[in-house]
Design a protein around this motif. Structure first.
Motif, PDB file in Angstrom:
ATOM      1  N   THR A  71       1.204  -1.524   0.009  1.00  0.00           N
ATOM      2  CA  THR A  71      -0.115  -0.004  -0.149  1.00  0.00           C
ATOM      3  C   THR A  71       1.182   1.243  -0.586  1.00  0.00           C
ATOM      4  OG1 THR A  71      -2.203  -1.167   1.318  1.00  0.00           O
ATOM      5  CG2 THR A  71      -1.328   1.283   1.701  1.00  0.00           C
ATOM      6  N   LEU A  72       0.262   2.036  -0.610  1.00  0.00           N
ATOM      7  CA  LEU A  72       1.048   3.679  -0.643  1.00  0.00           C
ATOM      8  C   LEU A  72      -0.157   4.406  -0.081  1.00  0.00           C
ATOM      9  CD1 LEU A  72       3.046   5.460  -1.875  1.00  0.00           C
ATOM     10  CD2 LEU A  72       1.657   5.376  -4.369  1.00  0.00           C
ATOM     11  N   LEU A  73       0.121   5.126   0.517  1.00  0.00           N
ATOM     12  CA  LEU A  73      -0.742   6.411   1.168  1.00  0.00           C
ATOM     13  C   LEU A  73       0.158   7.487   1.005  1.00  0.00           C
ATOM     14  CD1 LEU A  73      -3.480   5.877   2.189  1.00  0.00           C
ATOM     15  CD2 LEU A  73      -2.452   5.530   4.337  1.00  0.00           C
ATOM     16  N   VAL A  74      -0.863   8.562   0.647  1.00  0.00           N
ATOM     17  CA  VAL A  74      -0.747  10.212   0.288  1.00  0.00           C
ATOM     18  C   VAL A  74      -0.976  10.786   1.291  1.00  0.00           C
ATOM     19  CG1 VAL A  74      -0.701  11.483  -0.856  1.00  0.00           C
ATOM     20  CG2 VAL A  74      -0.011   9.883  -2.103  1.00  0.00           C
ATOM     21  N   ILE A  86       4.748   3.967   1.895  1.00  0.00           N
ATOM     22  CA  ILE A  86       5.177   2.810   2.012  1.00  0.00           C
ATOM     23  C   ILE A  86       4.516   1.227   3.070  1.00  0.00           C
ATOM     24  CG2 ILE A  86       5.763   0.620   0.767  1.00  0.00           C
ATOM     25  CD1 ILE A  86       6.795   2.523  -1.188  1.00  0.00           C
ATOM     26  N   PHE A  87       3.433   0.692   2.827  1.00  0.00           N
ATOM     27  CA  PHE A  87       3.144  -0.515   4.625  1.00  0.00           C
ATOM     28  C   PHE A  87       2.602  -1.084   3.506  1.00  0.00           C
ATOM     29  CE2 PHE A  87      -0.441   2.385   4.608  1.00  0.00           C
ATOM     30  CZ  PHE A  87      -1.431   1.945   4.917  1.00  0.00           C
ATOM     31  N   ALA A  88       2.539  -1.936   5.318  1.00  0.00           N
ATOM     32  CA  ALA A  88       1.538  -3.389   4.630  1.00  0.00           C
ATOM     33  C   ALA A  88       2.462  -4.348   3.356  1.00  0.00           C
ATOM     34  CB  ALA A  88       0.028  -3.379   4.649  1.00  0.00           C
ATOM     35  N   VAL A  89       3.414  -4.119   3.306  1.00  0.00           N
ATOM     36  CA  VAL A  89       4.036  -4.901   2.619  1.00  0.00           C
ATOM     37  C   VAL A  89       4.433  -6.253   2.504  1.00  0.00           C
ATOM     38  CG1 VAL A  89       6.227  -5.249   0.583  1.00  0.00           C
ATOM     39  CG2 VAL A  89       5.549  -3.126   1.722  1.00  0.00           C
ATOM     40  N   TYR A  90       3.518  -7.260   1.312  1.00  0.00           N
ATOM     41  CA  TYR A  90       3.982  -9.011   2.055  1.00  0.00           C
ATOM     42  C   TYR A  90       3.924  -9.770   0.630  1.00  0.00           C
ATOM     43  CZ  TYR A  90       2.850 -13.355   3.727  1.00  0.00           C
ATOM     44  OH  TYR A  90       2.841 -14.681   3.853  1.00  0.00           O
TER      45      TYR A  90
END
Length: 168
Positions: A71-74, A86-90
């Motif tokens: 997820t890329l969150l502005v 950038i988070f929740a990378v899996y």
């Protein structure tokens, strides 16, 4: 392997992969599996997130099955609109080492560069996750801070490294 933006129709598949991530790599996420399964209407909440402007969640699909995500969150506050996280990378263990993580992060970087207001990307990674750290460094991220004892799982503490990539 197909990499694409996920939509609200992908919410159930995303939630299933999220639960897998929390079970497989609990040290990599602030949320615990136990907390996640207690949530009320989690698939609906995921669907709403996937519809939210400034939220770009990419999925890696193999034979139609979601096997990776990011997820890329502005940021939304006026003074923070120049950055995204950038988070929740899996990536599922069965396909790790095949470049899926690299492709997901590269897609997020490309998307961030296409958003005129963005100047930088931030992320956090558990220090012991050497493979992820190498990937982020290879793509240009640099450590700007280290947080000792950032996460606690049972009796073990984990250090996180905060990284940034300057886009412009």
């Amino acid at each position: 392997m197909e990499i694409r933006l996920l939509t609200a129709e992908d919410a159930n598949a995303y939630w299933e992969l999220r639960l897998e991530a929390l079970l497989q790599n609990p040290e990599a996420f602030a949320t615990s599996y136990e907390e996640a399964i207690e949530r009320q209407h989690p698939v609906e909440k995921v669907a709403n997130n996937l519809r939210t402007e400034g939220n770009y969640t990419y999925g890696a699909l193999e034979n139609g099955q979601l096997v990776g995500m990011l997820t890329l969150l502005v940021e939304q506050p006026l003074k923070l609109k120049h950055r995204a996280n950038i988070f929740a990378v899996y990536v599922s263990p069965s396909i790790r080492g095949l470049g899926v993580g690299n492709t997901l992060v590269t897609k997020a970087i490309e998307k961030a560069k296409s958003i005129e207001s963005l100047v930088k990307l931030n992320l956090s990674v558990v220090s012991s996750n050497k493979q992820a750290k190498r990937l982020y460094e290879k793509l240009g991220f640099k450590v700007f801070g280290v947080e000792e004892k950032a996460l606690k799982l049972a009796d073990t503490y984990y250090t996180e490294e905060h990284m940034t990539l300057i886009l412009k």
